[in-house]
Structures are given as C-alpha cells and as structure tokens.
Design a protein around this motif. Structure first.
Motif, PDB file in Angstrom:
ATOM      1  N   ARG A  99      -2.834   6.734   8.525  1.00 52.70           N
ATOM      2  CA  ARG A  99      -2.027   7.953   8.578  1.00 52.70           C
ATOM      3  C   ARG A  99      -2.814   9.064   9.267  1.00 52.70           C
ATOM      4  N   ARG A 146       0.836  -1.195   0.000  1.00 53.95           N
ATOM      5  CA  ARG A 146       0.000   0.000   0.000  1.00 53.95           C
ATOM      6  C   ARG A 146       0.868   1.242   0.000  1.00 53.95           C
ATOM      7  N   ASP A 147       0.406   2.231  -0.699  1.00 55.34           N
ATOM      8  CA  ASP A 147       1.081   3.515  -0.704  1.00 55.34           C
ATOM      9  C   ASP A 147       0.789   4.191   0.634  1.00 55.34           C
ATOM     10  N   SER A 148       1.809   4.722   1.287  1.00 59.62           N
ATOM     11  CA  SER A 148       1.615   5.306   2.614  1.00 59.62           C
ATOM     12  C   SER A 148       0.706   6.529   2.574  1.00 59.62           C
ATOM     13  N   TRP A 149       0.643   7.230   1.454  1.00 58.17           N
ATOM     14  CA  TRP A 149      -0.229   8.399   1.369  1.00 58.17           C
ATOM     15  C   TRP A 149      -1.696   7.974   1.406  1.00 58.17           C
ATOM     16  N   ASP A 175      -2.878   5.355   2.958  1.00 55.80           N
ATOM     17  CA  ASP A 175      -3.144   4.540   4.133  1.00 55.80           C
ATOM     18  C   ASP A 175      -4.037   5.302   5.109  1.00 55.80           C
TER      19      ASP A 175
END
Length: 69
Positions: free
Chosen positions: A48, A40-43, A45
């Motif tokens: 966050r 998964r892309d952290s942005w 997620d």
C-alpha cells in the motif's frame, strides 16, 4: 457465540451494526477452505505504501514519508 458490552451504553442500532460486522467476518472466515491462510488486511499490506511514488528530498520529506494520501 456470546457478545458482552463491557463499557458504554450502545443503542439497539449500534448493537445491530456491530453484530452485523461480526457475523459477516465470521461467515467469511467459515467460507475459507480448511488449511487456507487468512487473507491479509489491506491496511497492513506493505505494498500500500510502496506502490506510491516516494517523496523527493526536501525539508518536509520526513513528514510525508508514510502519511496516507
């Protein structure tokens, strides 16, 4: 793999930087075992946002709800 510049006139340094990013992403995708889900892309997620303290009620709370920082 072919890369085509559709718009603009990038410098050789800009093309090299873009190609480096594409090659690193392709190498990372190739290193995954077959059938493994993509990371998964952290942005994107949702944790966050949820990891931080929720804003307290007040007149400007709506503006701070999902503002990074």
């Amino acid at each position: 793999m072919n890369i085509k510049v559709v718009r603009g006139n990038p410098t050789p340094e800009e093309l090299a930087a873009a190609l480096a990013v594409v090659r690193v992403r392709a190498a990372a995708a190739a290193a995954l075992p077959p059938g493994a889900p993509a990371p998964r892309d952290s942005w994107a997620d949702p944790s966050r946002i949820a990891a931080r303290r929720l804003p307290q009620p007040g007149p400007a709370t709506w503006a701070r709800t999902y503002w990074p920082g």
